[in-house]
Design an enzyme around this catalytic site. Structure first.
Site, short mmCIF file in Angstrom:
data_model
loop_
_atom_site.label_atom_id
_atom_site.label_comp_id
_atom_site.label_asym_id
_atom_site.label_seq_id
_atom_site.Cartn_x
_atom_site.Cartn_y
_atom_site.Cartn_z
N GLU A 253 8.96 40.20 7.97
CA GLU A 253 8.35 39.09 7.14
C GLU A 253 8.29 37.80 7.51
OE1 GLU A 253 10.46 39.78 3.04
OE2 GLU A 253 9.44 41.97 2.96
N GLU B 126 7.84 48.91 4.16
CA GLU B 126 8.48 48.82 2.98
C GLU B 126 7.82 48.97 1.82
OE1 GLU B 126 11.02 45.41 2.59
OE2 GLU B 126 11.23 45.38 4.74
#
Length: 510
Positions: free
Chosen positions: A180, A311
């Protein structure tokens, strides 16, 4: 809000038309140093009274081995970009501690580190997916970690590994280049991260016969511009050249959060509108995957670069009375139906989508297992979907056509198809997955099976009286698979009746 009456359904399945292989890695898992996932979940320490091997909790291992876990991602997540691997090797008494600033601001003693993770993967029979630190780490730190893990011979990091008790190098197939990067991994712009990914990747070497499948930290949800920036970093628009090998995969993350971020809702206390909004949000991942795939196709028409959803899962408010930074939530039948719906979508995109990792495996978000320190262990409804779908691992997908279907349900101007399905073939067997998302009406389904002779069939069903049902230590089997008895042979196939809010699999011997 409106709805149309439910009608019977007919699904045509072409068993003799092979599609792309459904990689077993679409059933991957994720373990982050977050809440009670590692400590009190996977790892209880060698002094624990609970059965363990070098501190790894054995009932957790046994339960997860039944899922044939293909890979396990570690140490994060956001934690990966503040994790310095040298702090997690050597004698535990000498390992320096740290503060887990992302998740609860708790002290981390680093007793679970590289050697413990690799031992866990060996116990699980899972391939390791190690996520390196770009956010706060250095190129040398990441390069040294790869060498420590994978290089044989008399190298500096190899000698250090041997001094810490491991002579032979490990096999590391999957390597994450940060996490991220647009957020907790550094708040970088896409171009800045793309340059860092190329730089760090250059020094993550293939040692010996270990070949790293390097995965660039990709987009949030449907940020297609981020994906395009990463593709531009390794390829050119419309060109025929193979992409440059800085990374072989690009990730993205997608969570099913139907409400506002500040008030995501309860995992177990929700009304029918909440249920439908959840399923609409879950189904939208089809659009998101298709969007990323289209961008990648423009730069990589041969599909040499994989799309990785490392994810995914539902995300609710934490259970009352628990640390808000630990992300502990219950897991209801509704969550299992989200998983069933997701897997059908994953299977349809198997040519580009090569890996997916549910968040997370134990005690965090949409977990497989919920544990407590007294030795309790609960298998969640989502666990059962993973187990029931094992037959899809590395199987060949086959086309599924919903010719007749129930009318969609509409809420807030958005529609939801109430029936989902996918199918695959392997070793003269077929597996069909079916999800009836209608919370109030059964689905009468004709499976029109073409291209093969059916010698025998069997079915399994996962449902409960209501979608809020969930398993607890006092009622661990409130949601558990049972035989599907409503299967009837008909000309050309099978007739199946699914109860409301249910997931089922039908196995065929051919």
């Amino acid at each position: 809000m409106s709805t149309e009456p439910t009608s019977a359904a007919r699904i045509v399945i072409d068993l003799d038309v092979p599609g792309p292989t459904i990689s077993r890695h679409l059933y991957g898992h994720f373990a982050e140093h977050l809440g009670r996932c590692i400590y009190e979940g996977f790892y209880v320490g060698e002094s624990s009274e609970l059965p363990n091997e070098a501190g790894i909790r054995l009932d957790v291992v046994e339960a997860l081995r039944a899922l044939d876990i293909p890979n396990l991602r570690w140490p994060g997540g956001c934690f990966a970009d503040e994790y310095h691997w040298m702090d997690g090797i050597g004698p535990k008494s000498e390992r320096p501690g740290m503060i887990n600033t992302h998740w609860g601001n708790v002290e981390e003693n680093n007793h679970f580190g590289t050697h413990e993770f690799m031992a866990l993967c060996e116990l699980l029979g899972a391939e390791p997916y190690v996520n390196g630190n770009i956010g706060s780490g250095t190129v040398k730190e990441m390069s040294d970690w790869v060498e420590y893990l994978t290089r044989d011979g008399d190298s500096p990091m190899g000698r250090l590994r041997k001094a810490n008790g491991r002579d032979e190098p490990w096999k590391i197939p999957f390597w994450g280049l940060g996490n991220e990067a647009w957020g907790c991994g550094g708040n970088l712009r896409a171009d800045a991260y793309a340059d860092l990914a190329r730089q760090f990747s250059t020094f993550c070497r293939d040692h010996g016969d270990n070949k790293l499948y390097k995965i660039a930290a990709g987009a949030a949800d449907d940020d297609l511009a981020w994906t395009e920036t990463l593709m531009k970093a390794i390829s050119c628009l419309g060109c025929k050249r193979d992409p440059k090998g800085f990374f072989q995969g690009i990730s993205f993350h997608y969570y099913t959060v139907p409400g506002p971020w500040e008030h995501k809702g309860s995992a177990t206390e929700f009304d029918i509108d909440d249920y439908y909004r959840t399923m609409i949000k879950a189904a939208d991942i089809d659009r998101v995957i298709a969007g990323h795939s289209a961008v990648m196709d423009a730069y990589d028409p041969q599909r040499k670069v994989g799309l990785v959803l490392d994810e995914w899962g539902t995300w609710w408010d934490v259970e009352p009375g628990t640390n808000p930074g630990f992300l502990y939530q219950q897991n209801a039948l509704r969550d299992a139906l989200v998983a069933g719906l997701h897997f059908d979508i994953f299977h349809r995109h198997a040519e580009r989508l090569v890996m997916a990792n549910i968040a997370q495996t134990v005690n965090v978000l949409q977990a497989m297992l919920l544990t407590d320190s007294s030795g309790g262990l609960v298998l969640t409804p989502t666990y059962h979907v993973f187990e029931m779908n094992k037959g899809h691992h590395d199987a060949t997908s086959v086309p599924v056509h919903l010719v007749d279907r129930p009318a969609p349900y509409t809420i807030d101007g958005q529609s939801l198809e109430l029936l989902s399905a996918s199918a695959s073939m392997k070793d003269n067997r077929a597996l069909i997955s079916l999800t009836n998302l209608d919370p109030s009406s059964p689905a009468d389904i004709t499976l029109d099976l073409r291209g093969a002779t059916i010698n025998s069939h069997s079915g399994r069903l996962l449902t409960a009286p209501k979608p809020q049902a969930h398993n607890t230590s006092t009622d661990p089997s409130a949601v558990t698979p049972v035989p599907l008895t409503t299967i009837t042979p008909v000309a050309g196939g099978l007739q199946v009746t699914l109860p409301p809010h249910s997931f089922a699999t039908v196995a065929l011997d051919l």
